[in-house]
Write a protein that holds these residues in place. Sequence first.
Motif, PDB file in Angstrom:
ATOM      1  N   SER A 122     -31.431  -4.475 -17.601  1.00 18.69           N
ATOM      2  CA  SER A 122     -32.075  -3.467 -18.437  1.00 18.69           C
ATOM      3  C   SER A 122     -33.473  -3.870 -18.890  1.00 18.69           C
ATOM      4  CB  SER A 122     -31.209  -3.184 -19.675  1.00 18.69           C
ATOM      5  OG  SER A 122     -29.914  -2.774 -19.307  1.00 18.69           O
ATOM      6  N   LYS A 123     -33.653  -5.174 -19.170  1.00 17.38           N
ATOM      7  CA  LYS A 123     -34.923  -5.655 -19.733  1.00 17.38           C
ATOM      8  C   LYS A 123     -35.819  -6.325 -18.707  1.00 17.38           C
ATOM      9  CE  LYS A 123     -33.380  -4.612 -23.900  1.00 17.38           C
ATOM     10  NZ  LYS A 123     -33.912  -3.475 -24.669  1.00 17.38           N
ATOM     11  N   GLY A 124     -35.354  -6.438 -17.475  1.00 18.91           N
ATOM     12  CA  GLY A 124     -36.062  -7.244 -16.490  1.00 18.91           C
ATOM     13  C   GLY A 124     -37.117  -6.530 -15.678  1.00 18.91           C
ATOM     14  N   LYS A 125     -37.643  -5.432 -16.182  1.00 23.13           N
ATOM     15  CA  LYS A 125     -38.670  -4.706 -15.445  1.00 23.13           C
ATOM     16  C   LYS A 125     -39.854  -5.634 -15.184  1.00 23.13           C
ATOM     17  CE  LYS A 125     -41.312  -0.399 -15.481  1.00 23.13           C
ATOM     18  NZ  LYS A 125     -41.662   0.823 -16.237  1.00 23.13           N
ATOM     19  N   GLY A 126     -40.253  -5.710 -13.931  1.00 21.60           N
ATOM     20  CA  GLY A 126     -41.338  -6.611 -13.571  1.00 21.60           C
ATOM     21  C   GLY A 126     -40.851  -7.849 -12.851  1.00 21.60           C
ATOM     22  N   ASP A 127     -39.545  -8.107 -12.894  1.00 20.97           N
ATOM     23  CA  ASP A 127     -38.970  -9.242 -12.181  1.00 20.97           C
ATOM     24  C   ASP A 127     -37.941  -8.698 -11.195  1.00 20.97           C
ATOM     25  OD1 ASP A 127     -37.738 -11.558 -11.280  1.00 20.97           O
ATOM     26  OD2 ASP A 127     -37.844 -12.557 -13.221  1.00 20.97           O
ATOM     27  N   ALA A 128     -38.426  -8.361 -10.009  1.00 17.37           N
ATOM     28  CA  ALA A 128     -37.567  -7.705  -9.020  1.00 17.37           C
ATOM     29  C   ALA A 128     -36.388  -8.581  -8.622  1.00 17.37           C
ATOM     30  CB  ALA A 128     -38.387  -7.331  -7.788  1.00 17.37           C
ATOM     31  N   TYR A 129     -36.631  -9.887  -8.475  1.00 17.26           N
ATOM     32  CA  TYR A 129     -35.539 -10.784  -8.081  1.00 17.26           C
ATOM     33  C   TYR A 129     -34.436 -10.796  -9.133  1.00 17.26           C
ATOM     34  CZ  TYR A 129     -32.773 -14.989  -7.515  1.00 17.26           C
ATOM     35  OH  TYR A 129     -31.710 -15.856  -7.415  1.00 17.26           O
ATOM     36  N   ALA A 130     -34.837 -10.965 -10.395  1.00 16.63           N
ATOM     37  CA  ALA A 130     -33.849 -11.055 -11.467  1.00 16.63           C
ATOM     38  C   ALA A 130     -33.034  -9.768 -11.558  1.00 16.63           C
ATOM     39  CB  ALA A 130     -34.539 -11.351 -12.805  1.00 16.63           C
ATOM     40  N   GLN A 131     -33.709  -8.626 -11.520  1.00 21.70           N
ATOM     41  CA  GLN A 131     -32.995  -7.348 -11.616  1.00 21.70           C
ATOM     42  C   GLN A 131     -32.067  -7.135 -10.423  1.00 21.70           C
ATOM     43  OE1 GLN A 131     -35.920  -4.149 -12.317  1.00 21.70           O
ATOM     44  NE2 GLN A 131     -34.874  -3.862 -14.248  1.00 21.70           N
ATOM     45  N   ARG A 132     -32.605  -7.317  -9.232  1.00 24.36           N
ATOM     46  CA  ARG A 132     -31.807  -7.063  -8.018  1.00 24.36           C
ATOM     47  C   ARG A 132     -30.596  -7.972  -7.944  1.00 24.36           C
ATOM     48  NH1 ARG A 132     -35.535  -8.178  -4.875  1.00 24.36           N
ATOM     49  NH2 ARG A 132     -34.951 -10.311  -4.281  1.00 24.36           N
ATOM     50  N   SER A 133     -30.795  -9.255  -8.214  1.00 21.00           N
ATOM     51  CA  SER A 133     -29.706 -10.222  -8.077  1.00 21.00           C
ATOM     52  C   SER A 133     -28.690 -10.093  -9.206  1.00 21.00           C
ATOM     53  CB  SER A 133     -30.275 -11.649  -8.028  1.00 21.00           C
ATOM     54  OG  SER A 133     -31.158 -11.794  -6.945  1.00 21.00           O
ATOM     55  N   ALA A 134     -29.163  -9.849 -10.432  1.00 14.34           N
ATOM     56  CA  ALA A 134     -28.236  -9.673 -11.554  1.00 14.34           C
ATOM     57  C   ALA A 134     -27.393  -8.416 -11.363  1.00 14.34           C
ATOM     58  CB  ALA A 134     -29.010  -9.602 -12.872  1.00 14.34           C
ATOM     59  N   ALA A 135     -28.017  -7.348 -10.864  1.00 16.12           N
ATOM     60  CA  ALA A 135     -27.279  -6.104 -10.622  1.00 16.12           C
ATOM     61  C   ALA A 135     -26.216  -6.296  -9.550  1.00 16.12           C
ATOM     62  CB  ALA A 135     -28.244  -4.989 -10.221  1.00 16.12           C
ATOM     63  N   LEU A 136     -26.557  -7.030  -8.490  1.00 22.09           N
ATOM     64  CA  LEU A 136     -25.579  -7.281  -7.434  1.00 22.09           C
ATOM     65  C   LEU A 136     -24.436  -8.141  -7.951  1.00 22.09           C
ATOM     66  CD1 LEU A 136     -24.571  -7.189  -4.537  1.00 22.09           C
ATOM     67  CD2 LEU A 136     -26.099  -9.105  -4.010  1.00 22.09           C
ATOM     68  N   CYS A 137     -24.757  -9.185  -8.713  1.00 21.08           N
ATOM     69  CA  CYS A 137     -23.708 -10.037  -9.285  1.00 21.08           C
ATOM     70  C   CYS A 137     -22.745  -9.214 -10.131  1.00 21.08           C
ATOM     71  CB  CYS A 137     -24.326 -11.142 -10.148  1.00 21.08           C
ATOM     72  SG  CYS A 137     -25.058 -12.509  -9.234  1.00 21.08           S
ATOM     73  N   LEU A 138     -23.311  -8.389 -11.014  1.00 25.19           N
ATOM     74  CA  LEU A 138     -22.464  -7.590 -11.904  1.00 25.19           C
ATOM     75  C   LEU A 138     -21.623  -6.599 -11.106  1.00 25.19           C
ATOM     76  CD1 LEU A 138     -21.584  -6.973 -14.746  1.00 25.19           C
ATOM     77  CD2 LEU A 138     -23.552  -5.445 -14.999  1.00 25.19           C
ATOM     78  N   TRP A 183     -27.753   2.646 -14.986  1.00 24.57           N
ATOM     79  CA  TRP A 183     -29.010   1.949 -14.679  1.00 24.57           C
ATOM     80  C   TRP A 183     -29.454   2.269 -13.248  1.00 24.57           C
ATOM     81  CZ3 TRP A 183     -29.832  -1.832 -10.882  1.00 24.57           C
ATOM     82  CH2 TRP A 183     -31.123  -2.398 -10.890  1.00 24.57           C
ATOM     83  N   VAL A 184     -28.524   2.257 -12.313  1.00 19.99           N
ATOM     84  CA  VAL A 184     -28.839   2.560 -10.918  1.00 19.99           C
ATOM     85  C   VAL A 184     -29.449   3.953 -10.803  1.00 19.99           C
ATOM     86  CG1 VAL A 184     -27.826   3.067  -8.657  1.00 19.99           C
ATOM     87  CG2 VAL A 184     -27.164   0.995  -9.871  1.00 19.99           C
ATOM     88  N   PRO A 201     -28.768  -3.418  -3.103  1.00 23.53           N
ATOM     89  CA  PRO A 201     -27.583  -4.281  -2.969  1.00 23.53           C
ATOM     90  C   PRO A 201     -26.449  -3.878  -3.915  1.00 23.53           C
ATOM     91  CG  PRO A 201     -29.592  -5.599  -3.017  1.00 23.53           C
ATOM     92  CD  PRO A 201     -29.981  -4.217  -3.410  1.00 23.53           C
ATOM     93  N   ALA A 202     -26.804  -3.499  -5.149  1.00 23.25           N
ATOM     94  CA  ALA A 202     -25.777  -3.093  -6.110  1.00 23.25           C
ATOM     95  C   ALA A 202     -25.090  -1.812  -5.675  1.00 23.25           C
ATOM     96  CB  ALA A 202     -26.390  -2.916  -7.500  1.00 23.25           C
ATOM     97  N   ILE A 203     -25.861  -0.860  -5.145  1.00 25.28           N
ATOM     98  CA  ILE A 203     -25.272   0.394  -4.660  1.00 25.28           C
ATOM     99  C   ILE A 203     -24.281   0.112  -3.532  1.00 25.28           C
ATOM    100  CG2 ILE A 203     -25.750   2.547  -3.420  1.00 25.28           C
ATOM    101  CD1 ILE A 203     -28.380   2.731  -4.948  1.00 25.28           C
ATOM    102  N   MET A 204     -24.663  -0.746  -2.614  1.00 26.99           N
ATOM    103  CA  MET A 204     -23.781  -1.074  -1.490  1.00 26.99           C
ATOM    104  C   MET A 204     -22.484  -1.697  -1.980  1.00 26.99           C
ATOM    105  SD  MET A 204     -26.561  -2.528   1.267  1.00 26.99           S
ATOM    106  CE  MET A 204     -25.308  -2.860   2.503  1.00 26.99           C
ATOM    107  N   SER A 205     -22.579  -2.555  -2.990  1.00 30.15           N
ATOM    108  CA  SER A 205     -21.373  -3.184  -3.527  1.00 30.15           C
ATOM    109  C   SER A 205     -20.517  -2.175  -4.291  1.00 30.15           C
ATOM    110  CB  SER A 205     -21.758  -4.344  -4.451  1.00 30.15           C
ATOM    111  OG  SER A 205     -20.603  -4.974  -4.968  1.00 30.15           O
ATOM    112  N   LEU A 206     -21.153  -1.391  -5.145  1.00 28.19           N
ATOM    113  CA  LEU A 206     -20.408  -0.402  -5.938  1.00 28.19           C
ATOM    114  C   LEU A 206     -19.679   0.603  -5.050  1.00 28.19           C
ATOM    115  CD1 LEU A 206     -22.957   0.394  -8.796  1.00 28.19           C
ATOM    116  CD2 LEU A 206     -20.729  -0.703  -9.069  1.00 28.19           C
ATOM    117  N   THR A 207     -20.366   1.076  -4.031  1.00 26.05           N
ATOM    118  CA  THR A 207     -19.770   2.121  -3.189  1.00 26.05           C
ATOM    119  C   THR A 207     -18.789   1.574  -2.159  1.00 26.05           C
ATOM    120  OG1 THR A 207     -21.735   2.040  -1.752  1.00 26.05           O
ATOM    121  CG2 THR A 207     -21.713   3.710  -3.488  1.00 26.05           C
ATOM    122  N   SER A 208     -18.564   0.264  -2.166  1.00 28.78           N
ATOM    123  CA  SER A 208     -17.528  -0.299  -1.298  1.00 28.78           C
ATOM    124  C   SER A 208     -16.136  -0.023  -1.851  1.00 28.78           C
ATOM    125  CB  SER A 208     -17.731  -1.813  -1.138  1.00 28.78           C
ATOM    126  OG  SER A 208     -17.503  -2.490  -2.374  1.00 28.78           O
TER     127      SER A 208
END
Length: 232
Positions: A122-138, A183-184, A201-208
């Motif tokens: 939610s707060k990681g705007k500007g850090d694409a790696y942190a947002q993308r990877s944290a979203a996938l982990c969650l 958030w997605v 990556p998060a969408i792919m995981s969620l929709t599995s």
Amino acid sequence: PQETALLRMAESNPIEYTLGDARDATMYVRVLLKLLAEASVNVSGHVARITEECNENRALDALDADPLGVVTHYAIAKLSTIIVTLSSPWAAENSVSIGNVFYAGPEGVLIEQWKALLRVISKGKGDAYAQRSAALCLAQILVAACPSQRGAKDAASSATAGGAGRVPSYASAIEPLEALTAWVITQLKSSNAVTVGATVPAIMSLTSAIEGRQLFAASGGIKYLSRQLRQR
């Protein structure tokens, strides 16, 4: 001191050694999530703007310039490795899983520290790696609780592994799933390619999982995803 010792032990041993006992593994992920919660006050600092390959000297410079950013990326990277390992054949053979590491107690309730990942997202705007990877982990953590992702083997493993194969509580994952999906959807409304890309990556995981697909569709995800595909 105990948390520091655990982190050092994990660094000096193969990840499988640390994850070999579900109780130790849960302690480890709690420490990493605690680190993430305390370090992610500013997740758009110097580290977030590094675009070149990071050699040792550049990494040391980054540590001096943005120690909290380095810790944030470290914690997320370690959590990613843990989740990959817990999804591997090795984990199945050793009766450890996402379900018995990130979900605790006899009821298999999602550990409270999951909110650290949502904070980064939610707060990681500007850090694409942190947002993308944290979203996938969650997403991977939450999908593990979906009833469609498990079967009779969970009950059998729980009985034979003394609770090590406990069934994670889907009820405890519903609210986090809704928050992640919201958030997605918000990101998919953006015209910025990097912002949208962080959700893939998060969408792919969620929709599995059936439950994830239904929630994504009910939230208007198909409409916004289709719009993005037409624009590209």
